[in-house]
Design an enzyme around this catalytic site. Structure first.
Site, PDB file in Angstrom:
ATOM      1  N   ILE A  13       0.828  -1.204   0.000  1.00 47.73           N
ATOM      2  CA  ILE A  13       0.000   0.000   0.000  1.00 47.73           C
ATOM      3  C   ILE A  13       0.862   1.253   0.000  1.00 47.73           C
ATOM      4  O   ILE A  13       0.629   2.198  -0.762  1.00 47.73           O
ATOM      5  CB  ILE A  13      -0.942   0.010   1.215  1.00 47.73           C
ATOM      6  CG1 ILE A  13      -1.875  -1.203   1.166  1.00 47.73           C
ATOM      7  CG2 ILE A  13      -1.750   1.310   1.268  1.00 47.73           C
ATOM      8  CD1 ILE A  13      -2.724  -1.291  -0.089  1.00 47.73           C
ATOM      9  N   VAL A 153      -8.270  -0.825  -1.516  1.00 42.48           N
ATOM     10  CA  VAL A 153      -7.869  -1.291  -2.840  1.00 42.48           C
ATOM     11  C   VAL A 153      -7.582  -2.778  -2.808  1.00 42.48           C
ATOM     12  O   VAL A 153      -7.376  -3.371  -1.753  1.00 42.48           O
ATOM     13  CB  VAL A 153      -6.629  -0.525  -3.350  1.00 42.48           C
ATOM     14  CG1 VAL A 153      -6.956   0.955  -3.523  1.00 42.48           C
ATOM     15  CG2 VAL A 153      -5.446  -0.697  -2.396  1.00 42.48           C
ATOM     16  N   LYS A 204     -13.719   0.281   7.838  1.00 45.59           N
ATOM     17  CA  LYS A 204     -12.816  -0.567   7.050  1.00 45.59           C
ATOM     18  C   LYS A 204     -12.835  -2.010   7.551  1.00 45.59           C
ATOM     19  O   LYS A 204     -12.882  -2.964   6.761  1.00 45.59           O
ATOM     20  CB  LYS A 204     -11.382  -0.025   7.103  1.00 45.59           C
ATOM     21  CG  LYS A 204     -10.351  -0.908   6.381  1.00 45.59           C
ATOM     22  CD  LYS A 204     -10.729  -1.138   4.913  1.00 45.59           C
ATOM     23  CE  LYS A 204      -9.860  -2.206   4.259  1.00 45.59           C
ATOM     24  NZ  LYS A 204      -8.467  -1.819   4.085  1.00 45.59           N
ATOM     25  N   HIS A 242     -30.706 -13.332  -8.333  1.00 46.34           N
ATOM     26  CA  HIS A 242     -31.660 -12.553  -7.548  1.00 46.34           C
ATOM     27  C   HIS A 242     -31.071 -11.156  -7.333  1.00 46.34           C
ATOM     28  O   HIS A 242     -29.898 -11.019  -6.969  1.00 46.34           O
ATOM     29  CB  HIS A 242     -31.916 -13.231  -6.201  1.00 46.34           C
ATOM     30  CG  HIS A 242     -33.045 -12.640  -5.422  1.00 46.34           C
ATOM     31  ND1 HIS A 242     -32.985 -11.382  -4.857  1.00 46.34           N
ATOM     32  CD2 HIS A 242     -34.275 -13.127  -5.105  1.00 46.34           C
ATOM     33  CE1 HIS A 242     -34.113 -11.109  -4.243  1.00 46.34           C
ATOM     34  NE2 HIS A 242     -34.925 -12.162  -4.367  1.00 46.34           N
ATOM     35  N   GLY A 255      -7.205 -15.714   2.585  1.00 43.29           N
ATOM     36  CA  GLY A 255      -5.890 -15.151   2.873  1.00 43.29           C
ATOM     37  C   GLY A 255      -5.829 -13.670   2.621  1.00 43.29           C
ATOM     38  O   GLY A 255      -6.845 -13.002   2.441  1.00 43.29           O
ATOM     39  N   CYS A 258      -5.979  -8.533   4.787  1.00 45.25           N
ATOM     40  CA  CYS A 258      -7.188  -7.910   5.322  1.00 45.25           C
ATOM     41  C   CYS A 258      -8.240  -8.918   5.780  1.00 45.25           C
ATOM     42  O   CYS A 258      -8.558  -9.005   6.959  1.00 45.25           O
ATOM     43  CB  CYS A 258      -7.802  -6.975   4.272  1.00 45.25           C
ATOM     44  SG  CYS A 258      -6.930  -5.396   4.106  1.00 45.25           S
ATOM     45  N   LYS A 399     -10.665 -23.810  -6.832  1.00 42.19           N
ATOM     46  CA  LYS A 399     -11.061 -22.429  -7.112  1.00 42.19           C
ATOM     47  C   LYS A 399     -12.007 -22.297  -8.300  1.00 42.19           C
ATOM     48  O   LYS A 399     -12.341 -21.182  -8.701  1.00 42.19           O
ATOM     49  CB  LYS A 399      -9.803 -21.586  -7.388  1.00 42.19           C
ATOM     50  CG  LYS A 399      -8.832 -21.504  -6.225  1.00 42.19           C
ATOM     51  CD  LYS A 399      -9.382 -20.676  -5.080  1.00 42.19           C
ATOM     52  CE  LYS A 399      -9.446 -19.214  -5.409  1.00 42.19           C
ATOM     53  NZ  LYS A 399      -9.890 -18.394  -4.271  1.00 42.19           N
TER      54      LYS A 399
END
Length: 422
Positions: A13, A153, A204, A242, A255, A258, A399
């Site tokens: 960041i 972000v 946040k 929907h 993971g 955040c 995934k």
């Protein structure tokens, strides 16, 4: 804008934020405690992967708007963008924030602005930063202005979202919030919303916790899929038609810096009032073990003992090199606990950062008794299974990133997390 900025923390960041301001004609000095990171920035070499970062870094350094060192310099604005991880007991570790704040105290002067961008538990500005900043001798809120403006972000799209996303600014005073808004208007096109610091901190953490809870719901459904005799990915797709439903997708775990971390801040603060949040965290943290056990069950079904697992993807999400809190590494740990050998590969992680890692995908393909896809990198989606030289034609997609029909046509036994057809 004529103000100078000192950015403390040059990671995923801090560095993009620093080069963004520098690219808009602001004098920026970046600070990081890692000398290797500082040296790489000075030499215009990236220590992190992000789309568009190299070109922006080159421009910032070449034009003289970005410098870097391991110590702060006197500036008009100080932006703190350091990690805020959790301890082994899942409590918040705010020592990086405290140390970064303490490091700028000798440099701040009357009229300066200090901004915390790190995602933190509510009351961090009040309880951790302000006790350090008062040591400057300046009156907080009238002589030294302080605010929290958390990044919002996603890796891989940082620059696009830095510009276009709405931004939340929480000041410890109205003037603090207004000065911060004025600063970010240098490049932010999204709306900037003003509030107090504690509300901004909570907002946040709420955003990331909402996503964690939603993913936990999807993971519970994925675990139920075989009993229900459905493909949960198809069911979620239909449910999301929907207009007021947005179910997230399951996977081998959660993971990143955040979503896997921030809900624990609320669990620590909320105690018995955070039961849904706590259960969701535990549900998502259970997925690596579930994934490993599913892998073992597939091998047992095929009568394969003493197997080697090819684990494809170490990053926590697709198309980035970020391994912070990556569930892939925990899946590997769980596989090894089951007595399985693991060889891993990630095309975005150029230096081996895990003991099982190889830089050669072919090496992993040739050793593996089963191919387990843990990250949805573009490179994996684009694989042509008909051309692969493999030891075994068993694949486990956690995934939903592979085309089942294509892989089965190429002769692979195909398994999908959350699909009854396995």
């Amino acid at each position: 804008m004529t103000k100078s900025i000192c950015v403390v923390g040059l990671g995923y960041i801090g560095l993009p934020t620093a080069v963004m301001f520098a690219n808009h004609g602001v004098k920026v000095h970046g600070v990081d405690v890692n000398p290797a990171a500082v040296k790489s920035i000075q030499e215009k070499q990236l220590h992190i992967e992000e789309n568009g970062l190299q070109e922006r870094l080159n421009k910032a350094v070449d034009e003289g708007f970005l410098t870097a060192s391991t110590t702060p310099v006197t500036s008009d604005v100080y932006i703190v963008a350091v990690p805020s991880p959790i301890n082994p007991d899942n409590t918040a570790n705010l020592e990086y924030v405290r140390q970064a704040t303490a490091s700028i105290v000798p440099f701040v002067k009357k009229g300066d602005l200090v901004i915390l961008e790190s995602t933190v538990p509510p009351k961090t500005v009040e309880n951790v930063m302000l006790p350090e900043l008062v040591k400057s001798g300046l009156e907080i809120g009238t002589e030294l202005f302080v605010s929290h403006s958390p990044e919002r972000v996603i890796p891989g799209r940082i620059f696009e979202e830095l510009v276009n996303n709405d931004r939340i600014v929480g000041g410890i005073s109205q003037k603090s919030a207004e000065l911060t808004k004025e600063l970010y208007e240098t490049f932010v096109k999204g709306e900037i919303h003003l509030t107090d610091a504690t509300t901004a901190e909570l907002v946040k953490v709420m955003e990331n916790t909402y996503r964690d809870v939603n993913i936990a719901f999807a993971n519970e459904l994925a675990k139920m899929a075989e009993k229900l005799d459905v493909n949960i990915w198809e069911a979620i797709k239909f449910a999301n038609y929907h207009p007021r439903v947005n179910v997230h997708f399951p996977g081998p775990g959660v993971g990143g810096h955040c979503i896997a971390v921030d809900p624990w801040f609320l669990v620590e603060l909320g105690g018995e009032q955070a039961q849904i949040i706590h259960l969701s965290r535990n549900t998502n943290d259970s997925m690596p073990s579930f994934t490993a056990q599913k892998t073992q069950a597939i091998l047992n079904k095929n009568g394969i003992a003493g197997a080697t697992v090819g684990a494809f993807g170490l990053a926590f999400k697709g198309n980035v090199d970020d391994m912070r809190e990556s569930p892939s590494t925990i899946v590997i740990d769980e596989l090894q606990k089951l007595g399985l050998t693991v060889v891993s590969h990630d095309p975005h992680i150029k230096q081996n950062k895990h003991e099982t890692q190889t830089q050669s995908m072919q090496e992993a393909l040739e050793q593996a008794d089963i191919l387990v896809f843990l990250t949805d990198h573009k490179e994996f989606r684009e694989l042509d299974p008909a051309t692969l030289n493999v030891k075994s034609k068993i694949v486990f997609d956690t995934k939903n990133c592979l085309n089942r029909e294509v892989w089965e046509k190429a002769g692979f036994q195909f398994h999908l997390l959350g699909d009854a057809k396995n």
